[in-house]
Design an enzyme around this catalytic site. Structure first.
Site, PDB file in Angstrom:
ATOM      1  N   GLU A 283       0.834  -1.204   0.000  1.00  0.00           N
ATOM      2  CA  GLU A 283       0.000   0.000   0.000  1.00  0.00           C
ATOM      3  C   GLU A 283       0.866   1.251   0.000  1.00  0.00           C
ATOM      4  O   GLU A 283       2.011   1.237   0.433  1.00  0.00           O
ATOM      5  CB  GLU A 283      -0.956   0.011   1.192  1.00  0.00           C
ATOM      6  CG  GLU A 283      -0.395  -0.494   2.508  1.00  0.00           C
ATOM      7  CD  GLU A 283       0.757   0.316   3.052  1.00  0.00           C
ATOM      8  OE1 GLU A 283       0.704   1.564   2.956  1.00  0.00           O
ATOM      9  OE2 GLU A 283       1.703  -0.269   3.591  1.00  0.00           O
TER      10      GLU A 283
ATOM     11  N   GLU B  93       4.353  -0.697   2.146  1.00  0.00           N
ATOM     12  CA  GLU B  93       4.565  -0.956   0.717  1.00  0.00           C
ATOM     13  C   GLU B  93       4.460  -2.430   0.348  1.00  0.00           C
ATOM     14  O   GLU B  93       4.473  -2.785  -0.825  1.00  0.00           O
ATOM     15  CB  GLU B  93       5.944  -0.458   0.239  1.00  0.00           C
ATOM     16  CG  GLU B  93       6.242   1.002   0.467  1.00  0.00           C
ATOM     17  CD  GLU B  93       7.650   1.371   0.008  1.00  0.00           C
ATOM     18  OE1 GLU B  93       8.376   0.478  -0.482  1.00  0.00           O
ATOM     19  OE2 GLU B  93       8.031   2.545   0.142  1.00  0.00           O
TER      20      GLU B  93
END
Length: 350
Positions: A174, A318
């Site tokens: 994300e 991430e």
């Protein structure tokens, strides 16, 4: 946007395959249990994949990116513009998850599910923008019901792409300035825990910034105190983010398909909590890579009753922590599949 796909059953663990894998572990040339959780990993993966000898050959990474209206309230150390800038960094190979994915030959894509910017179509980028960020949950719901369902569908589509590509594991990442705030709100509401201890520094807030973040999020909780915690879609739409909804949709779809998931940090685990409430038992098809320094992360593990593989004091997100843990899954399978049995090696078992 229809939610009918969410009603499909999850794929149950294959207990016969798990038992076969367990029996194989008992015959390998080592003391019973001496490889610890690597043995448990192999058995769990056998149950998910439905085979005595599971394989972890290739992983798929989808990084979902979206902006948050709540970021305008100063809940992050970085400005909202960084979300779009990091999308370019992902695509250019400069972000941590991009480096890890490249070095480990993972399939890698960035999914724009709600960035407040326009991108030129290019390889590795999936443009599936539901909205240009969420609204601020200080003033109302972050998403409309239709936006939330659309973002869940974006995640489903990513899981479908991974499954169709024939990979062995799905990793969701994300990017969204302000998303640790949204994750803390979701976890507090869904677990019923006190919010303040769950709020962490995120991207690096100092003491003053953290106090402000807690104050803002407390106001959000008061604003939405009537929200029914038993309705995960309503909670997600009210307090979450477009990328968190996409992650939840991806995890749910993977559970339906029987595609193993390696969950990353606090934001992805908050999405997993939502998905588990949507489809109880889905968590059995997921593995949790690490425990981050964000305080809400352990609370989420406790609620899910799961245990992470690693603790490395990570707080990047991430999907990076999951990519770091990926070799453990491979090694667990290699050892399980390739070690000799006592009979094969002509070694006495006792």
């Amino acid at each position: 946007m229809s939610d009918k796909w969410m009603q499909q059953p999850i794929k149950l663990l294959d207990e016969q395959a798990a038992e076969s894998a367990r029996l194989r572990q008992a015959q390998l040339t080592k003391p019973a249990g001496s490889l610890g959780r690597l043995e448990e990993l192999a058995i769990r993966l056998a149950a998910i994949q439905g085979t005595e000898q599971p394989q972890m050959r290739k992983a798929w990474v989808s990084v979902f990116a979206a902006d948050h209206g709540l970021a305008q309230a100063g809940v992050s150390a970085f400005p909202a513009e960084v979300t779009a800038q990091m999308v370019h960094n992902f695509l250019n190979g400069g972000a941590a998850i991009a480096v890890l994915a490249k070095q480990q030959q993972m399939a890698f894509e960035v999914v724009d599910v709600g960035v407040n910017a326009e991108f030129t179509p290019q390889p590795g980028l999936v443009i599936a923008k539901v909205a240009k960020g969420t609204a601020s949950s200080l003033n109302g719901t972050a998403m409309t019901d239709s936006q939330c369902l659309a973002a869940l569908e974006v995640g489903k589509q990513a899981a479908d792409r991974a499954f169709q590509a024939g990979v062995d594991c799905f990793i969701g990442g994300e990017m969204g300035i302000g998303n640790t705030a949204a994750a803390s709100l979701l976890i507090a509401k869904l677990t019923g825990l006190d919010l303040a201890p769950l709020v962490g520094a995120g991207t690096g807030l100092d003491a003053t910034g953290l106090a402000h973040k807690r104050q803002v999020l407390a106001q959000v909780m008061v604003q939405h105190q009537a929200l029914d915690a038993r309705d995960p879609i309503a909670v997600l739409a009210c307090l979450g983010g477009l990328e968190i909804a996409a992650l939840a949709g991806a995890y749910l779809r993977c559970a339906q398909l029987g595609l193993p998931v390696l969950v990353d940090g606090v934001i992805t685990t908050a999405a997993a909590l939502v998905a588990e409430q949507l489809a109880p038992g889905a968590k059995h098809g997921w593995l949790f890579s690490h425990r981050s320094v964000e305080p809400a992360h352990q609370a989420c593990f406790d609620a899910l009753q799961v245990q992470p593989l690693l603790q490395l004091d990570l707080r990047l997100g991430e999907g990076s922590g999951a990519a770091i843990a990926w070799p453990l899954l491979q090694q667990g399978c290699w050892l399980h599949n390739q070690m000799a049995t006592f009979a094969e090696a002509a070694v006495s078992a006792s």
